[in-house]
Motif scaffolding. Structure first.
Motif, PDB file in Angstrom:
ATOM      1  N   GLU A  58       0.836  -1.205   0.000  1.00 54.33           N
ATOM      2  CA  GLU A  58       0.000   0.000   0.000  1.00 54.33           C
ATOM      3  C   GLU A  58       0.869   1.253   0.000  1.00 54.33           C
ATOM      4  N   HIS A  59       0.322   2.371  -0.474  1.00 54.78           N
ATOM      5  CA  HIS A  59       0.982   3.658  -0.293  1.00 54.78           C
ATOM      6  C   HIS A  59       0.904   3.966   1.194  1.00 54.78           C
ATOM      7  N   PHE A  60       2.033   4.291   1.788  1.00 59.78           N
ATOM      8  CA  PHE A  60       2.087   4.456   3.240  1.00 59.78           C
ATOM      9  C   PHE A  60       1.194   5.612   3.684  1.00 59.78           C
ATOM     10  N   PRO A  61       0.189   5.342   4.548  1.00 60.74           N
ATOM     11  CA  PRO A  61      -0.715   6.410   4.981  1.00 60.74           C
ATOM     12  C   PRO A  61      -0.091   7.306   6.046  1.00 60.74           C
ATOM     13  N   LYS A  62      -0.578   8.540   6.111  1.00 57.18           N
ATOM     14  CA  LYS A  62      -0.085   9.496   7.114  1.00 57.18           C
ATOM     15  C   LYS A  62      -0.705   9.218   8.478  1.00 57.18           C
ATOM     16  N   GLN A  63      -0.007   9.639   9.525  1.00 50.91           N
ATOM     17  CA  GLN A  63      -0.495   9.602  10.909  1.00 50.91           C
ATOM     18  C   GLN A  63      -1.197   8.289  11.227  1.00 50.91           C
ATOM     19  N   THR A  64      -0.404   7.263  11.365  1.00 53.15           N
ATOM     20  CA  THR A  64      -0.947   5.931  11.555  1.00 53.15           C
ATOM     21  C   THR A  64      -0.117   5.151  12.555  1.00 53.15           C
ATOM     22  N   PHE A  65      -0.729   4.151  13.162  1.00 51.47           N
ATOM     23  CA  PHE A  65      -0.030   3.306  14.126  1.00 51.47           C
ATOM     24  C   PHE A  65       1.068   2.467  13.467  1.00 51.47           C
ATOM     25  N   ARG A  66       1.203   2.560  12.154  1.00 50.92           N
ATOM     26  CA  ARG A  66       2.280   1.836  11.484  1.00 50.92           C
ATOM     27  C   ARG A  66       3.647   2.326  11.962  1.00 50.92           C
ATOM     28  N   ASN A  67       3.703   3.558  12.444  1.00 53.85           N
ATOM     29  CA  ASN A  67       4.959   4.067  13.023  1.00 53.85           C
ATOM     30  C   ASN A  67       4.717   4.822  14.339  1.00 53.85           C
ATOM     31  N   ARG A  68       3.572   4.525  14.989  1.00 50.80           N
ATOM     32  CA  ARG A  68       3.261   5.193  16.254  1.00 50.80           C
ATOM     33  C   ARG A  68       2.739   4.187  17.269  1.00 50.80           C
ATOM     34  N   ALA A  69       3.050   4.434  18.530  1.00 55.10           N
ATOM     35  CA  ALA A  69       2.561   3.572  19.614  1.00 55.10           C
ATOM     36  C   ALA A  69       2.093   4.446  20.773  1.00 55.10           C
ATOM     37  N   VAL A  70       1.006   4.034  21.414  1.00 49.81           N
ATOM     38  CA  VAL A  70       0.451   4.769  22.551  1.00 49.81           C
ATOM     39  C   VAL A  70       0.959   4.131  23.847  1.00 49.81           C
ATOM     40  N   ILE A  71       1.649   4.930  24.660  1.00 49.57           N
ATOM     41  CA  ILE A  71       2.060   4.461  25.985  1.00 49.57           C
ATOM     42  C   ILE A  71       1.372   5.328  27.033  1.00 49.57           C
ATOM     43  N   LEU A  72       1.383   4.862  28.267  1.00 49.42           N
ATOM     44  CA  LEU A  72       0.752   5.602  29.348  1.00 49.42           C
ATOM     45  C   LEU A  72       1.820   6.268  30.196  1.00 49.42           C
ATOM     46  N   SER A 113       2.515   9.702  33.292  1.00 50.31           N
ATOM     47  CA  SER A 113       1.875  10.450  34.374  1.00 50.31           C
ATOM     48  C   SER A 113       0.996  11.577  33.834  1.00 50.31           C
ATOM     49  N   GLN A 114       1.206  11.952  32.572  1.00 46.62           N
ATOM     50  CA  GLN A 114       0.410  13.005  31.937  1.00 46.62           C
ATOM     51  C   GLN A 114      -0.737  12.437  31.093  1.00 46.62           C
ATOM     52  N   GLY A 115      -0.922  11.121  31.163  1.00 47.67           N
ATOM     53  CA  GLY A 115      -1.952  10.472  30.357  1.00 47.67           C
ATOM     54  C   GLY A 115      -1.346   9.728  29.183  1.00 47.67           C
ATOM     55  N   ALA A 116      -2.176   9.438  28.194  1.00 54.77           N
ATOM     56  CA  ALA A 116      -1.705   8.715  27.011  1.00 54.77           C
ATOM     57  C   ALA A 116      -0.728   9.587  26.231  1.00 54.77           C
ATOM     58  N   HIS A 117       0.345   8.963  25.736  1.00 52.56           N
ATOM     59  CA  HIS A 117       1.386   9.668  24.997  1.00 52.56           C
ATOM     60  C   HIS A 117       1.733   8.850  23.763  1.00 52.56           C
ATOM     61  N   ILE A 118       1.918   9.514  22.621  1.00 55.20           N
ATOM     62  CA  ILE A 118       2.234   8.814  21.377  1.00 55.20           C
ATOM     63  C   ILE A 118       3.732   8.890  21.098  1.00 55.20           C
ATOM     64  N   LEU A 119       4.351   7.724  20.913  1.00 49.86           N
ATOM     65  CA  LEU A 119       5.736   7.633  20.469  1.00 49.86           C
ATOM     66  C   LEU A 119       5.708   7.458  18.950  1.00 49.86           C
ATOM     67  N   THR A 120       6.486   8.274  18.238  1.00 51.04           N
ATOM     68  CA  THR A 120       6.475   8.236  16.778  1.00 51.04           C
ATOM     69  C   THR A 120       7.869   7.959  16.231  1.00 51.04           C
ATOM     70  N   VAL A 121       7.959   7.019  15.310  1.00 47.87           N
ATOM     71  CA  VAL A 121       9.216   6.720  14.625  1.00 47.87           C
ATOM     72  C   VAL A 121       9.311   7.637  13.406  1.00 47.87           C
ATOM     73  N   PRO A 122      10.343   8.489  13.322  1.00 50.98           N
ATOM     74  CA  PRO A 122      10.498   9.361  12.146  1.00 50.98           C
ATOM     75  C   PRO A 122      10.810   8.535  10.895  1.00 50.98           C
ATOM     76  N   LEU A 123      10.290   8.986   9.773  1.00 57.18           N
ATOM     77  CA  LEU A 123      10.406   8.222   8.530  1.00 57.18           C
ATOM     78  C   LEU A 123      10.971   9.053   7.393  1.00 57.18           C
ATOM     79  N   GLU A 124      11.447   8.338   6.376  1.00 60.38           N
ATOM     80  CA  GLU A 124      11.821   8.931   5.096  1.00 60.38           C
ATOM     81  C   GLU A 124      11.059   8.173   4.020  1.00 60.38           C
ATOM     82  N   LYS A 125      10.406   8.929   3.127  1.00 56.84           N
ATOM     83  CA  LYS A 125       9.627   8.310   2.052  1.00 56.84           C
ATOM     84  C   LYS A 125      10.257   8.703   0.714  1.00 56.84           C
TER      85      LYS A 125
END
Length: 197
Positions: free
Chosen positions: A33-47, A49-61
């Protein structure tokens, strides 16, 4: 290709992602597939003290928005593995199984992968082996618009898992049902399998 379901790749996919994977004896991970923007394919939600936080892997297309998922590169212009590792240690150091799995997760994060698909595949294999999950997987060889069992457009960052478990508490008792599988791993260890199967 004789496969029962098509799934996207995931960076430490959510618990619901793994709950869906194990419903099928065989799956294919979408590589074409054409890689979609803003997706869990390169993001993970961790918990945190400030609540849910998204970790994002930077990419090159290399081909911009037309880059196939299999060709998406992991960018190391920033030291994001260190940032992700520090965030995980800060959030989960007190979790019951953090020490048991910390070195494995650290190795996964700091092993420099050129392609995102290889990185995510290493992560998925590690989690499936850790939890002894019975699914076998293959990879798409061409792009198809739809499949009978198609999970590519599922919003796993916001989908609630089936069941609950004891998450690390930061002064509140709110359960976060879309947390990354890392949360389950650090909190429940091998028993996390019981929530997935």
């Amino acid at each position: 290709m004789e496969t029962q379901a098509i799934f996207p790749i995931a960076y430490f996919g959510s618990v619901k992602y793994f709950q869906d994977l194990v419903k099928f004896q065989g799956i294919a991970l979408e590589y074409m597939e054409h890689f979609p923007k803003q997706t869990f394919r390169n993001r993970a939600v961790i918990l945190t003290s400030q609540g849910a936080h998204i970790l994002t892997v930077p990419l090159e297309k290399p081909s911009g928005s037309k880059t196939a998922t299999k060709d998406v590169l992991v960018s190391y212009q920033q030291n994001w593995p260190l940032v992700h590792w520090k965030a995980l240690k800060t959030s989960y150091a007190s979790a019951p199984y953090f020490e048991h799995y910390a070195s494995d997760i650290e190795k996964l994060l700091f092993k420099k992968h050129r392609f995102l698909v290889d990185f995510n595949l290493d992560i998925t294999r590690f989690l499936m082996e850790t939890w002894q999950l019975p699914t076998n997987f293959d990879f798409t060889e061409s792009y198809e618009f739809s499949y009978p069992e198609d999970f590519r457009s599922m919003d796993y960052e916001n989908l609630a898992m089936n069941g609950v478990y004891s998450q690390v508490q930061f002064g509140n008792t709110t359960f976060h049902p879309a947390a990354s599988s890392l949360d389950l791993l650090f909190c429940e260890g091998p028993m996390g399998r019981n929530l997935i199967i």
